[in-house]
Design an enzyme around this catalytic site. Structure first.
Site, PDB file in Angstrom:
ATOM      1  N   ASP A  31       0.861  -1.187   0.000  1.00 28.05           N
ATOM      2  CA  ASP A  31       0.000   0.000   0.000  1.00 28.05           C
ATOM      3  C   ASP A  31       0.891   1.228   0.000  1.00 28.05           C
ATOM      4  OD1 ASP A  31      -2.351   1.638   0.273  1.00 28.05           O
ATOM      5  OD2 ASP A  31      -1.964   1.800   2.399  1.00 28.05           O
ATOM      6  N   SER A  32       0.288   2.372  -0.267  1.00 27.23           N
ATOM      7  CA  SER A  32       1.012   3.636  -0.184  1.00 27.23           C
ATOM      8  C   SER A  32       1.523   3.898   1.219  1.00 27.23           C
ATOM      9  CB  SER A  32       0.098   4.789  -0.609  1.00 27.23           C
ATOM     10  OG  SER A  32      -1.004   4.888   0.283  1.00 27.23           O
ATOM     11  N   CYS A  38     -10.767   3.957   0.442  1.00 24.70           N
ATOM     12  CA  CYS A  38      -9.324   4.014   0.676  1.00 24.70           C
ATOM     13  C   CYS A  38      -9.036   3.034   1.804  1.00 24.70           C
ATOM     14  CB  CYS A  38      -8.891   5.427   1.054  1.00 24.70           C
ATOM     15  SG  CYS A  38      -7.160   5.557   1.593  1.00 24.70           S
ATOM     16  N   THR A  39      -7.975   2.249   1.663  1.00 25.39           N
ATOM     17  CA  THR A  39      -7.701   1.222   2.675  1.00 25.39           C
ATOM     18  C   THR A  39      -7.302   1.799   4.018  1.00 25.39           C
ATOM     19  OG1 THR A  39      -5.437   0.980   1.826  1.00 25.39           O
ATOM     20  CG2 THR A  39      -7.109  -0.545   0.982  1.00 25.39           C
ATOM     21  N   HIS A  40      -6.952   3.072   4.065  1.00 22.94           N
ATOM     22  CA  HIS A  40      -6.678   3.711   5.354  1.00 22.94           C
ATOM     23  C   HIS A  40      -7.955   3.915   6.172  1.00 22.94           C
ATOM     24  CE1 HIS A  40      -2.826   4.713   3.453  1.00 22.94           C
ATOM     25  NE2 HIS A  40      -2.375   5.111   4.619  1.00 22.94           N
ATOM     26  N   CYS A  43      -4.284  -0.867  -2.207  1.00 20.51           N
ATOM     27  CA  CYS A  43      -4.341   0.600  -2.318  1.00 20.51           C
ATOM     28  C   CYS A  43      -5.240   0.943  -3.495  1.00 20.51           C
ATOM     29  CB  CYS A  43      -2.934   1.154  -2.543  1.00 20.51           C
ATOM     30  SG  CYS A  43      -2.868   2.939  -2.831  1.00 20.51           S
ATOM     31  N   GLU A 102      -1.782   7.609   8.973  1.00 12.83           N
ATOM     32  CA  GLU A 102      -0.340   7.368   8.940  1.00 12.83           C
ATOM     33  C   GLU A 102       0.321   7.748  10.265  1.00 12.83           C
ATOM     34  OE1 GLU A 102       1.932   6.155   6.503  1.00 12.83           O
ATOM     35  OE2 GLU A 102       0.111   5.359   5.584  1.00 12.83           O
TER      36      GLU A 102
END
Length: 282
Positions: free
Chosen positions: A14-15, A187-189, A77, A155
């Site tokens: 992922d990012s 978004c996976t976040h 992502c 993050e």
């Protein structure tokens, strides 16, 4: 590329740390598989980057994972998927499973006929999302809500801070005013913010996270290629990051739910004793 063994690991990237939400679902579906997770947090968020940059990062990480001997790759992502997935699949010699915003199940879930999609600006502007909206939005209203700043909060593992809540209220309020009864986490976040989102939207709004569907698709692909592990074994999950290792260890441990050891690109390279991996500028 040498023949892959059934007990080869699965690569996930992922990012940044958001793909851990997908990794968690994969772990639940495939508890006997070894997993390699790469968080490209040194370059996050991808949502604000240009397409060429994102494609280059996706290619670099895919090459690293292939050289580490993975038998399948999950692009955890949404932004990397909409930008780079066709190019990756054109040359990647192992199955590649990717994300897409769960607009189809949302269209099937909504009762009010209004669906809200939370995602990065890059994802929402993609032809992939336009295609999904055209295919499944004929009889409903799909509201696309870009969410700058949310990836950065995850993050930093700021999942319950007042600043994170303020951002979510700003992005969710217009969707709720418009009558949205279904929210897509594009978004996976964002699944890490699901408890806070639930607190804001209340109990009657459906929140859709595609992670489990992605994990099940991975199972299907492995079974179809006769690459699934059968029987009991002690599986490992290894973590790698492109940012400072001490910081990455703290953040990933907090989101994963237990203390983990995070390694850098050179350690991923050591899996295959390849000096080329260490010099990729990861």
């Amino acid at each position: 590329m040498t023949a892959l063994r059934t007990d080869a690991p699965i690569g996930v990237f992922d990012s940044g740390v958001g793909g851990l939400s997908v990794l968690r679902a994969i772990r639940a579906e495939l508890p006997m598989e070894d997993l390699l997770y790469v968080a490209d947090s040194g370059y996050a968020p991808y949502g604000d980057r240009d397409a060429d940059f994102i494609a280059d990062r996706a290619t670099t990480i895919t090459e690293l994972l292939l050289d580490a001997g993975v038998k399948a790759i999950v692009v955890a992502c949404n932004t990397a998927t909409v930008v780079a997935i066709e190019k990756l699949r054109a040359w990647c010699p192992v199955p590649v499973v990717a994300m897409e915003p769960a607009i189809k199940p949302a269209a099937q879930t909504t009762k009010s006929g209004v669906v809200g999609v939370l995602a990065t600006s890059r994802t929402l502007a993609s032809p992939s999302v336009a295609r999904l909206c055209a295919a499944y939005g004929k009889d409903i209203e799909i509201l696309l809500q870009p969410c700058p700043g949310l990836v950065e909060q995850v993050e930093k593992a700021q999942l319950h801070s007042e600043a994170t809540r303020e951002l979510l209220v700003r992005y969710l309020a217009p969707l709720l005013r418009a009558g949205a009864d279904t929210i897509v986490l594009g978004c996976t976040h964002y699944p890490f913010l699901a408890p806070l989102i639930r607190d804001i939207v209340g109990p009657d709004v459906a929140i859709i996270d595609p992670a489990t569907a992605v994990a099940k698709e991975l199972v299907r692909r492995l079974n179809g290629n006769l690459m699934s592990i059968s029987g009991e074994r002690a599986a490992e999950v290894s973590f790698f990051s492109s940012t400072a290792i001490e910081e990455a260890s703290l953040i990933i441990s907090a989101l994963w739910g237990k203390r983990v050891f995070v390694q850098g690109a050179s350690q991923l390279g050591h899996r295959v004793q390849s000096s080329r991996l260490i010099s990729t500028g990861f």
